[in-house]
Scaffold this active site. Sequence first.
Site, short mmCIF file in Angstrom:
data_model
loop_
_atom_site.label_atom_id
_atom_site.label_comp_id
_atom_site.label_asym_id
_atom_site.label_seq_id
_atom_site.Cartn_x
_atom_site.Cartn_y
_atom_site.Cartn_z
N SER A 6 0.84 -1.25 -0.04
CA SER A 6 0.17 -0.23 -0.17
C SER A 6 0.91 1.02 -0.02
O SER A 6 1.83 1.27 0.92
CB SER A 6 -0.86 0.06 1.20
N HIS A 31 -1.47 -1.66 -4.04
CA HIS A 31 -2.62 -1.53 -3.31
C HIS A 31 -2.75 -0.06 -3.14
O HIS A 31 -1.97 0.43 -2.52
CB HIS A 31 -2.48 -2.04 -1.78
N ASP A 33 -5.15 2.70 -1.73
CA ASP A 33 -6.18 3.03 -0.55
C ASP A 33 -7.07 4.48 -0.64
O ASP A 33 -6.47 5.29 -0.62
CB ASP A 33 -5.48 3.13 1.03
N HIS A 64 -8.70 -0.19 -3.20
CA HIS A 64 -9.53 -0.71 -2.07
C HIS A 64 -10.33 0.74 -1.91
O HIS A 64 -9.61 1.81 -1.43
CB HIS A 64 -8.42 -0.72 -0.83
N MET A 66 -12.50 2.67 0.33
CA MET A 66 -13.24 3.06 1.67
C MET A 66 -14.06 4.11 1.49
O MET A 66 -13.86 5.31 1.95
CB MET A 66 -11.88 3.11 2.79
N MET A 135 -10.31 -7.08 6.72
CA MET A 135 -9.47 -6.29 7.39
C MET A 135 -8.71 -6.69 8.68
O MET A 135 -9.58 -7.34 9.74
CB MET A 135 -10.21 -4.68 7.76
C1 DX5 Z 1 -6.10 0.98 6.19
C2 DX5 Z 1 -5.67 0.84 4.83
C3 DX5 Z 1 -4.62 -0.23 4.67
C4 DX5 Z 1 -3.26 0.20 5.43
C5 DX5 Z 1 -2.25 -0.75 5.53
O1 DX5 Z 1 -7.12 1.60 6.22
O2 DX5 Z 1 -6.78 0.00 4.17
O3 DX5 Z 1 -4.13 -0.48 3.40
O4 DX5 Z 1 -2.63 1.51 4.72
O5 DX5 Z 1 -1.16 -0.21 6.24
P1 DX5 Z 1 -0.18 -0.97 7.16
O6 DX5 Z 1 0.49 -2.18 6.62
O7 DX5 Z 1 0.67 0.20 7.63
O8 DX5 Z 1 -1.02 -1.46 8.49
ZN ZN Z 2 -6.17 -1.27 2.07
#
Ligand code: DX5
Ligand code: ZN
Length: 214
Positions: A6, A31, A33, A64, A66, A135
């Site tokens: 990500s 990835h 976000d 992804h 959100m 998650m």
């Molecule tokens: C959280 C995101 C993740 C996050 C992962 O809302 O969906 O993709 O950025 O980051 P780490 O690996 O640092 O937990």
């Molecule tokens: Zn994510």
Amino acid sequence: MKVSPSILTCDFAHAADEVRFVANSGADMVHLDVMDGVFVPNLSFGPPVIAALRPHTDLFFDVHLMMQHPRRLLPAFAKAGADLINIHLECADPIRETLADIRALGKQAAITVKPATPAEAAFPYLDMVDMVLVMTVEPGFGGQSFMEDMMPKVTALRREIDRRGLSVAIQVDGGIGAVTAPIAAAAGADVAVMGSAVFNAPDPRQLVAQVQAL
Ligand code: DX5
Ligand code: ZN
């Protein structure tokens, strides 16, 4: 496992370089976000940024969303260069219709469950998706701690997918790194999102290869 770093924790002033860094790490995909400030208490980026990054790599774009209302922006994400579009089961749009729209755009479709949502809630949609994301933190921020108590959900999904003979990947996202990826793999996950672990690793190539070997 496949590895999907990500870029949420990257230096956005040099985002194209950061995507190239992900590609050079040997990762399988990247990835992205997307946060709308409503579904989660944070804002990140949307289709224009994804479109700007698209020419800088051939890597598969794992997007992804959100977002409370992802459906109306699906054509924009598809046009921007998303290869897979992932929506939350808890969003406010109709799930079946939204997943069908993603497929109609010629993209892979995925669905995500937040920590409080049971694995079984995703069962009715398994025949409409290429991937399910469990998650392992509350969505919204990178750098949080892995929730090991989500592993029974991964195992329940793996069992149901196998029982029905489906080809659906299981992704985990949140707090995944060298120590937690093996736990998720043992539970049945096959795609690891890693944000801070990859960006803070002394040797990202080594970390990615180590998780790919699980
Ligand atoms: C959280 C995101 C993740 C996050 C992962 O809302 O969906 O993709 O950025 O980051 P780490 O690996 O640092 O937990
Ligand atoms: Zn994510």
